[in-house]
Design an enzyme around this catalytic site. Structure first.
Site, PDB file in Angstrom:
ATOM      1  N   HIS A 136       0.682  -1.020   0.015  1.00 44.80           N
ATOM      2  CA  HIS A 136       0.026   0.259   0.044  1.00 44.80           C
ATOM      3  C   HIS A 136       0.854   0.992   0.014  1.00 44.80           C
ATOM      4  CE1 HIS A 136      -3.675   2.352   0.472  1.00 44.80           C
ATOM      5  NE2 HIS A 136      -3.027   3.037   1.691  1.00 44.80           N
ATOM      6  N   LYS A 198     -10.539  13.764  -3.679  1.00 43.94           N
ATOM      7  CA  LYS A 198     -11.311  13.287  -2.762  1.00 43.94           C
ATOM      8  C   LYS A 198     -10.795  13.504  -1.447  1.00 43.94           C
ATOM      9  CE  LYS A 198      -9.750   8.878  -1.363  1.00 43.94           C
ATOM     10  NZ  LYS A 198      -9.658   7.408  -1.246  1.00 43.94           N
TER      11      LYS A 198
END
Length: 317
Positions: A136, A198
């Site tokens: 990640h 976002k």
């Protein structure tokens, strides 16, 4: 059918997280899976028994730390200890999905850095090397003081879309953190990139703000490393259609797909979701919109190259 691998000092074992992938990897290498049993006492304690000699062998243990993540981590730690005590020459951890990777920094006061803790546990148990896929946060590699081979899922996902021969493509990152990944795919597909700007007010909750890039009339491909509850990816897909995209595909390396994920994907504007098998997909989650690709050839080739002391970097391309 894979040919038999000649070097008997290479052993591949698996635990309970993803046996099907481990069997594919072993078949690609041309070696049988090692014999071991994983059982539980009535109170939940894990017991592991290695049922063949591994003295002087280079052992590769395939274990994604996916749900139930804590159980799979304990299985792995106990297995490492068992292998070291059985005189394995090296203990190489093949972790297609690295659990706790999203806890890679202190975002707020008094938070742990759990991704570093997992690295410490693996090393303390006695791991010699880690082979993993699409961490990640790439800087997690620095949490280890041992060799780590960080493979990429983008080539596998890109090849699928190349074969579809889609026209007028734009590769879109669902957030700023994934821009590098989107750029890698865009370079392979010869397309521009877009970015969803976002805000995430709290974990597993996302709110689309703006779309950066020209998406009007284009076929958008959203790419992420992990899809968990699918809130981010489905919001992004719907926003792309609302802002003029012709159709939307999505892809990820690690299909966590927890909670409302499948329902959200089914009800979204996503035409096809392409995933890999780093995390096993149960039968009840295999819906028509999902296409699963295998990472077994990639990981099998990485294991062979590590064992034969050959370069692994060629696989990053």
């Amino acid at each position: 059918m894979a040919s038999t691998y000649k070097d008997s000092s290479l052993k591949v074992f698996t635990l309970n997280s993803n046996r099907e992938l481990a069997e594919e990897i072993a078949n690609h290498i041309g070696t049988p899976l090692g014999k071991c049993s994983v059982t539980e006492f009535s109170d939940g304690e894990i017991q592991i028994n290695i049922e063949e000699s591994i003295r002087g062998c280079d052992v590769y243990v395939v274990q994604s730390t996916s749900t139930p993540v804590n159980k799979h981590i304990m299985e792995l730690l106990i297995m490492i200890d068992a292998l070291k005590r059985a005189s394995a020459r090296s203990v190489n951890i093949v972790m297609p999905y690295y659990g706790y990777a999203r806890q890679d920094r202190k975002a707020r006061a008094r938070e742990p850095i759990t991704a570093k803790l997992i690295a410490d546990l693996l090393q303390t148990a006695g791991a010699t090397r880690v082979i993993t896929l699409d961490l990640h946060a790439p800087q997690i590699q620095g949490f280890f003081d041992l060799p780590i081979d960080h493979l990429q899922g983008v080539p596998i996902l890109s090849e699928h879309f190349e074969e579809k021969e889609l026209e007028d493509i734009i590769v879109v990152s669902p957030d700023h953190g994934g821009v590098t990944r989107a750029r890698r795919m865009a370079d392979r597909l010869g397309s521009p990139i877009g970015i969803i700007d976002k805000r995430r007010p709290r974990p597993n909750v996302a709110e689309v703000m703006n779309i950066i890039g020209d998406i009007e009339g284009k076929t958008a491909i959203l790419i992420d490393d992990i899809i968990d509850t699918a809130g981010t990816i489905t919001l992004a897909a719907n926003a792309l259609i609302e802002n003029g995209a012709k159709e939307v595909y999505a892809c990820c390396t690690h299909p966590v797909l927890s909670g409302p994920a499948l329902e959200r994907i089914e009800n979204s504007k996503i035409k096809e979701l392409v995933i890999t098998n780093t995390i096993p997909l149960p039968e009840e989650k295999k819906i028509d919109k999902i296409t699963e690709l295998s990472v077994a050839p990639l990981i099998g080739e990485a294991i062979t190259r590590v064992h034969e002391l050959k370069s692994v970097s060629i696989l990053f391309d």
